[in-house]
Design a protein around this motif. Structure first.
Motif, PDB file in Angstrom:
ATOM      1  N   THR A  46       0.874  -1.174   0.000  1.00  0.00           N
ATOM      2  CA  THR A  46       0.000   0.000   0.000  1.00  0.00           C
ATOM      3  C   THR A  46       0.912   1.224   0.000  1.00  0.00           C
ATOM      4  OG1 THR A  46      -0.049   0.361   2.400  1.00  0.00           O
ATOM      5  CG2 THR A  46      -1.652  -1.217   1.507  1.00  0.00           C
ATOM      6  N   GLN A  48       1.349   2.872   2.550  1.00  0.00           N
ATOM      7  CA  GLN A  48       1.893   2.890   3.906  1.00  0.00           C
ATOM      8  C   GLN A  48       2.860   1.747   4.187  1.00  0.00           C
ATOM      9  OE1 GLN A  48      -1.904   2.722   6.034  1.00  0.00           O
ATOM     10  NE2 GLN A  48      -1.323   4.673   6.975  1.00  0.00           N
ATOM     11  N   PHE A  74      -4.232  -7.080   1.192  1.00  0.00           N
ATOM     12  CA  PHE A  74      -4.100  -5.795   0.506  1.00  0.00           C
ATOM     13  C   PHE A  74      -4.360  -5.916  -1.000  1.00  0.00           C
ATOM     14  CE2 PHE A  74      -1.484  -4.987   4.344  1.00  0.00           C
ATOM     15  CZ  PHE A  74      -2.214  -3.923   4.844  1.00  0.00           C
ATOM     16  N   HIS A  76      -3.130  -8.271  -3.204  1.00  0.00           N
ATOM     17  CA  HIS A  76      -2.065  -8.869  -4.018  1.00  0.00           C
ATOM     18  C   HIS A  76      -2.228 -10.391  -3.993  1.00  0.00           C
ATOM     19  CE1 HIS A  76      -0.100  -4.953  -4.255  1.00  0.00           C
ATOM     20  NE2 HIS A  76      -0.438  -4.829  -2.986  1.00  0.00           N
TER      21      HIS A  76
END
Length: 114
Positions: A46, A48, A74, A76
């Motif tokens: 991300t 972050q 996330f 993936h």
């Protein structure tokens, strides 16, 4: 030094600090990942969080289900990760941004959910 999270194959993650200098940081990452690692692959998760793994891990290291699960959380979903993974904040001119303790807790929570 920047606070990062190490995710071994066992899933028993721990925090570590990585040096800010590029040469020292890479050598520390190679040593943490182990298994003869001499080149890391950057897998941005991300804005972050970034994940770093052994570039040859698919051929030389065991599958890392917790790191793969985290990446899937996330979005993936196209690959599995092998060997120890290191989660850092995004790279800045001064090194990696520190992970906060709240971020570390959040990452651990994401790995623990099925």
């Amino acid at each position: 030094m920047s606070l990062s999270l190490v995710i071994p194959v066992s899933g028993l993650a721990w925090t570590t600090s990585l040096p800010t200098g590029l040469h020292d940081r890479l050598n520390t990452m190679y040593r943490i990942i182990g298994g003869g690692c001499y080149l890391v692959t950057h897998a941005p998760l991300t804005g972050q969080f970034d994940m770093w793994v052994d570039d040859d891990g698919l051929a030389t290291q065991a599958p890392n289900a917790p790191a793969t699960l985290l990446a899937q959380r996330f979005g993936h979903t196209q690959r599995t990760y092998h060997g120890k993974a290191i989660i850092t904040g995004p790279e800045t001119p001064a090194g990696f941004a520190d992970l906060t303790h709240e971020q570390v807790a959040h990452l651990r929570d994401l790995m623990g959910r099925s």
